[in-house]
Design a protein around this motif. Structure first.
Motif, PDB file in Angstrom:
ATOM      1  N   ALA A 137     -11.386  12.933  -0.547  1.00 18.28           N
ATOM      2  CA  ALA A 137     -10.174  12.734  -0.020  1.00 18.28           C
ATOM      3  C   ALA A 137      -9.568  11.612   1.094  1.00 18.28           C
ATOM      4  N   ILE A 138     -10.453  10.516   1.316  1.00 14.98           N
ATOM      5  CA  ILE A 138     -10.417   9.425   2.296  1.00 14.98           C
ATOM      6  C   ILE A 138     -10.139   8.481   0.730  1.00 14.98           C
ATOM      7  N   ALA A 139     -11.510   8.442   0.169  1.00 18.31           N
ATOM      8  CA  ALA A 139     -11.038   7.306  -1.109  1.00 18.31           C
ATOM      9  C   ALA A 139     -10.310   8.037  -2.224  1.00 18.31           C
ATOM     10  N   ALA A 140      -9.790   8.835  -1.916  1.00 20.35           N
ATOM     11  CA  ALA A 140      -8.747   9.670  -3.534  1.00 20.35           C
ATOM     12  C   ALA A 140      -7.292   8.973  -2.607  1.00 20.35           C
ATOM     13  N   VAL A 141      -7.294   8.940  -1.230  1.00 20.41           N
ATOM     14  CA  VAL A 141      -6.158   8.062  -0.259  1.00 20.41           C
ATOM     15  C   VAL A 141      -5.546   7.585  -1.057  1.00 20.41           C
ATOM     16  N   VAL A 142      -6.376   6.527  -0.919  1.00 17.80           N
ATOM     17  CA  VAL A 142      -6.977   4.846  -1.105  1.00 17.80           C
ATOM     18  C   VAL A 142      -6.372   4.006  -2.730  1.00 17.80           C
ATOM     19  N   ILE A 143      -7.043   5.140  -3.804  1.00 15.94           N
ATOM     20  CA  ILE A 143      -6.781   5.449  -4.787  1.00 15.94           C
ATOM     21  C   ILE A 143      -5.790   5.412  -5.303  1.00 15.94           C
ATOM     22  N   GLY A 144      -4.750   6.274  -4.678  1.00 15.46           N
ATOM     23  CA  GLY A 144      -3.615   6.713  -4.903  1.00 15.46           C
ATOM     24  C   GLY A 144      -2.836   5.917  -4.655  1.00 15.46           C
ATOM     25  N   ARG A 145      -3.049   5.254  -3.518  1.00 12.45           N
ATOM     26  CA  ARG A 145      -1.948   3.730  -2.936  1.00 12.45           C
ATOM     27  C   ARG A 145      -2.025   2.897  -3.329  1.00 12.45           C
ATOM     28  N   LEU A 146      -3.248   2.483  -3.857  1.00 13.27           N
ATOM     29  CA  LEU A 146      -2.983   1.582  -4.652  1.00 13.27           C
ATOM     30  C   LEU A 146      -2.552   1.968  -6.543  1.00 13.27           C
ATOM     31  N   ALA A 147      -3.015   2.878  -6.565  1.00 10.57           N
ATOM     32  CA  ALA A 147      -1.464   3.474  -7.867  1.00 10.57           C
ATOM     33  C   ALA A 147      -0.341   3.065  -7.898  1.00 10.57           C
ATOM     34  N   LEU A 148       0.256   3.724  -7.009  1.00  8.54           N
ATOM     35  CA  LEU A 148       1.626   3.913  -6.197  1.00  8.54           C
ATOM     36  C   LEU A 148       1.854   2.587  -6.408  1.00  8.54           C
ATOM     37  N   THR A 149       1.248   1.567  -6.166  1.00 10.41           N
ATOM     38  CA  THR A 149       1.725  -0.214  -5.997  1.00 10.41           C
ATOM     39  C   THR A 149       1.203  -0.441  -7.312  1.00 10.41           C
ATOM     40  N   ARG A 150       0.468   0.001  -8.115  1.00 10.21           N
ATOM     41  CA  ARG A 150       0.469  -0.996  -9.391  1.00 10.21           C
ATOM     42  C   ARG A 150       1.184   0.083  -9.990  1.00 10.21           C
ATOM     43  N   SER A 151       2.161   1.028  -9.830  1.00  7.05           N
ATOM     44  CA  SER A 151       2.902   2.218 -11.103  1.00  7.05           C
ATOM     45  C   SER A 151       4.425   0.895 -10.684  1.00  7.05           C
ATOM     46  N   THR A 152       4.531   0.328 -10.166  1.00  5.32           N
ATOM     47  CA  THR A 152       5.743  -0.801 -10.355  1.00  5.32           C
ATOM     48  C   THR A 152       5.785  -1.649 -11.384  1.00  5.32           C
ATOM     49  N   ARG A 153       4.635  -2.267 -11.425  1.00  2.00           N
ATOM     50  CA  ARG A 153       4.392  -3.112 -12.322  1.00  2.00           C
ATOM     51  C   ARG A 153       4.742  -3.409 -13.261  1.00  2.00           C
ATOM     52  N   ARG A 154       4.765  -3.932 -14.432  1.00  6.15           N
ATOM     53  CA  ARG A 154       4.747  -4.132 -16.159  1.00  6.15           C
ATOM     54  C   ARG A 154       3.782  -4.929 -16.673  1.00  6.15           C
ATOM     55  N   ILE A 155       2.809  -5.308 -15.615  1.00  3.95           N
ATOM     56  CA  ILE A 155       1.796  -6.012 -16.676  1.00  3.95           C
ATOM     57  C   ILE A 155       0.379  -4.413 -16.580  1.00  3.95           C
ATOM     58  N   GLY A 156      -0.185  -4.401 -17.480  1.00  2.00           N
ATOM     59  CA  GLY A 156      -2.142  -3.324 -17.086  1.00  2.00           C
ATOM     60  C   GLY A 156      -0.438  -1.458 -17.911  1.00  2.00           C
ATOM     61  N   ASN A 157      -1.485  -1.071 -17.385  1.00  3.06           N
ATOM     62  CA  ASN A 157      -1.282   0.855 -17.515  1.00  3.06           C
ATOM     63  C   ASN A 157      -0.113   1.011 -16.626  1.00  3.06           C
ATOM     64  N   GLY A 158      -0.146   0.032 -15.338  1.00  2.69           N
ATOM     65  CA  GLY A 158       1.154   1.114 -14.824  1.00  2.69           C
ATOM     66  C   GLY A 158       0.331   1.850 -13.827  1.00  2.69           C
ATOM     67  N   GLY A 159      -0.591   1.530 -13.442  1.00  2.24           N
ATOM     68  CA  GLY A 159      -1.768   2.628 -12.832  1.00  2.24           C
ATOM     69  C   GLY A 159      -2.272   3.951 -12.955  1.00  2.24           C
ATOM     70  N   ARG A 160      -1.836   3.913 -14.520  1.00  2.29           N
ATOM     71  CA  ARG A 160      -2.197   5.535 -14.705  1.00  2.29           C
ATOM     72  C   ARG A 160      -3.286   6.622 -14.031  1.00  2.29           C
ATOM     73  N   ARG A 161      -4.417   5.372 -15.099  1.00  2.00           N
ATOM     74  CA  ARG A 161      -5.540   5.933 -14.691  1.00  2.00           C
ATOM     75  C   ARG A 161      -5.617   5.900 -13.121  1.00  2.00           C
ATOM     76  N   GLY A 162      -5.807   5.648 -11.961  1.00  2.00           N
ATOM     77  CA  GLY A 162      -5.501   5.839 -11.017  1.00  2.00           C
ATOM     78  C   GLY A 162      -5.231   6.457 -10.528  1.00  2.00           C
ATOM     79  N   ALA A 163      -3.731   7.103 -10.479  1.00  2.00           N
ATOM     80  CA  ALA A 163      -2.538   7.969 -10.437  1.00  2.00           C
ATOM     81  C   ALA A 163      -4.015   9.250 -10.853  1.00  2.00           C
ATOM     82  N   VAL A 164      -3.892   9.335 -12.077  1.00  2.00           N
ATOM     83  CA  VAL A 164      -4.771  11.098 -12.746  1.00  2.00           C
ATOM     84  C   VAL A 164      -5.966  10.514 -11.627  1.00  2.00           C
ATOM     85  N   VAL A 165      -6.759   9.857 -11.180  1.00  2.00           N
ATOM     86  CA  VAL A 165      -8.026   9.810 -10.400  1.00  2.00           C
ATOM     87  C   VAL A 165      -7.885  10.352  -9.131  1.00  2.00           C
ATOM     88  N   ALA A 166      -6.635  10.054  -9.428  1.00  2.00           N
ATOM     89  CA  ALA A 166      -5.859  10.566  -7.231  1.00  2.00           C
ATOM     90  C   ALA A 166      -5.406  11.583  -7.281  1.00  2.00           C
TER      91      ALA A 166
END
Length: 139
Positions: free
Chosen positions: A54-83
């Motif tokens: 759960a701790i790892a998932a919270v960290v990954i979810g926070r990183l994915a949330l940060t990356r979701s607003t960027r236009r470069i890359g996949n937008g944190g989609r993989r991290g969101a699914v993993v979280a």
């Protein structure tokens, strides 16, 4: 799935879990107090692994949330699914640990780590769902 539906489902699941846990807690109050157990037990290890997930998932979810607003890359989609996946697994395992516990903290049943896994798993699931919704909106 919209963020509002995801939040509603999480709240309903949490309230339902508390409602189901109330009869179990009433039953354990009738039992005699168990002796304090020192050292690892199966339930403690199970709950600790769920809490670490759960701790790892919270960290990954926070990183994915940060990356979701960027236009470069996949937008944190993989991290969101993993979280989302890891958060749900931790949430279910934390709930199972609490449902099968025979006593309170200190009895060797992993109650404290199970509760932590339940709460952190819910947070990770919400972060992953929010990141997934934002990444779909920006693409």
């Amino acid at each position: 799935m919209s963020v509002r539906r995801l939040l509603t489902a999480a709240v309903v699941g949490l309230i339902g879990g508390i409602g189901l846990a109330a009869p179990a807690s009433a039953h354990t109050s009738v039992q005699s107090a168990a002796a304090t157990v020192y050292g690892p037990t199966f339930d403690r290890i199970w709950a600790s692994v769920a809490a670490l997930l759960a701790i790892a998932a919270v960290v990954i979810g926070r990183l994915a949330l940060t990356r979701s607003t960027r236009r470069i890359g996949n937008g944190g989609r993989r991290g969101a699914v993993v979280a989302l996946g890891a958060g749900l697994i931790a949430l279910v395992n934390g709930g199972l640990v609490l449902a099968t516990a025979d006593g309170g903290p200190g009895t060797g049943n992993g109650v404290v780590a199970g509760a932590a896994a339940l709460v952190l798993g819910l947070i990770a699931t919400l972060l992953g769902g929010l990141a997934r919704a934002r990444s779909l909106r920006t693409s």
